[in-house]
Design an enzyme around this catalytic site. Structure first.
Site, PDB file in Angstrom:
ATOM      1  N   VAL A 103      42.495 -40.966 -24.192  1.00 36.85           N
ATOM      2  CA  VAL A 103      42.432 -39.814 -23.297  1.00 36.85           C
ATOM      3  C   VAL A 103      40.983 -39.463 -22.950  1.00 36.85           C
ATOM      4  CG1 VAL A 103      42.411 -38.113 -25.177  1.00 36.85           C
ATOM      5  CG2 VAL A 103      43.354 -37.471 -22.947  1.00 36.85           C
ATOM      6  N   LYS A 104      40.057 -39.839 -23.825  1.00 35.39           N
ATOM      7  CA  LYS A 104      38.650 -39.485 -23.621  1.00 35.39           C
ATOM      8  C   LYS A 104      38.013 -40.216 -22.442  1.00 35.39           C
ATOM      9  CE  LYS A 104      38.383 -36.635 -27.110  1.00 35.39           C
ATOM     10  NZ  LYS A 104      38.174 -35.195 -26.916  1.00 35.39           N
ATOM     11  N   ASP A 105      38.681 -41.266 -21.950  1.00 32.65           N
ATOM     12  CA  ASP A 105      38.183 -41.958 -20.759  1.00 32.65           C
ATOM     13  C   ASP A 105      38.038 -40.990 -19.590  1.00 32.65           C
ATOM     14  OD1 ASP A 105      38.691 -44.113 -22.429  1.00 32.65           O
ATOM     15  OD2 ASP A 105      39.613 -45.330 -20.863  1.00 32.65           O
TER      16      ASP A 105
END
Length: 261
Positions: free
Chosen positions: A42-44
């Site tokens: 999700v950090k992308d």
């Protein structure tokens, strides 16, 4: 078209965003499968938003080195996106970070620095001092206070979910910096009467990707948007890994901390 919408469109073009929404049997629960993102978490989303916006506004120059403190997934995303964009990166992580994290960071060409202990607090303090000494060399992402961290989910993740579901009663999000939960809660509370629950690690538990910002001095995003979160629950390491095991065995969901789900 707003700058934020433009950034979101560019993210999708390189494989960040538009991840599947998975229905867990007949429970009424859906999981957003963020390991489908280009760099597997999700950090992308937030990392691309923060970097691309900085480039577009000129606050980040291509010759600078992006530096950030991370316990795992954000560092991996920043290193991968930086390499894709032809920018140097330096990721500062706690010495207890998984060896796999360090290997992936090195694979993406990042300079890896480790700091003592299991908390990112020491990593953040290290960067504070380093950037003060080399202000021209480094561009600091500052994920814990950078509001673009939250905007990525307000303009990306939230609308994606909304296009597939007609109504949402409750969202549950693990908390690290607070970017995901605040972006989603702001988006959905503008549309529905939704309850928002944040998941924190229990006292003494070290769960990669989760962090209790309320025992830290670095929680600006959550302070700004704290009224959008209705309640919190805590999980222990054993509970977290039992949950991961169940999701994998029953539904084949790859929700390990290094991946994200």
């Amino acid at each position: 078209m707003s700058t934020f919408t433009e950034i979101e469109n560019e993210a999708i073009k390189i494989g960040i965003g538009n991840t599947p929404l998975y229905k867990i049997d007949n429970t009424g629960i859906y999981a957003k499968l963020e390991y489908y993102n280009k760099f597997k978490s999700v950090k992308d989303r937030a990392s691309f938003f923060m970097i691309d916006y900085a480039l577009k506004t000129g606050s980040l120059k291509k010759w600078q080195t992006i530096i950030e403190a991370s316990s795992g997934n954000t560092g991996i995303a920043i290193a991968g996106i930086s390499k894709f964009m032809g920018i140097k990166s330096e990721i500062v992580i706690p010495e207890t970070a998984p060896e796999a994290t360090q290997e992936i960071l090195a694979e993406y060409g990042a300079t890896v620095v480790t700091t003592p202990g299991s908390s990112t607090e020491n990593s953040i303090n290290y960067i504070d001092n380093l950037v003060k000494l080399n202000p021209e060399k480094y561009y600091r992402i500052g994920q814990h206070e950078n509001e673009l961290n939250s905007m990525a989910h307000y303009y990306g993740t939230g609308p994606e979910i909304s296009r597939e579901l007609n109504h949402i009663d409750h969202i549950v999000v693990g908390i690290g910096t607070g970017g995901t939960i605040t972006g989603l809660s702001r988006y959905f509370k503008e549309k529905y009467d939704v309850e928002v629950t944040g998941v924190l690690p229990a006292e003494g538990s070290h769960i990669v990707g989760l962090r209790n910002p309320y025992v830290s001095n670095h929680r600006k995003i959550l302070e700004i948007y704290k009224d959008y979160i209705d309640n919190f629950v805590t999980v222990t390491e054993d509970e977290a890994y039992e949950g991961v095991k169940e999701l994998n065995e029953k539904y084949r969901l790859l929700c390990w901390p290094i991946i994200g789900c």
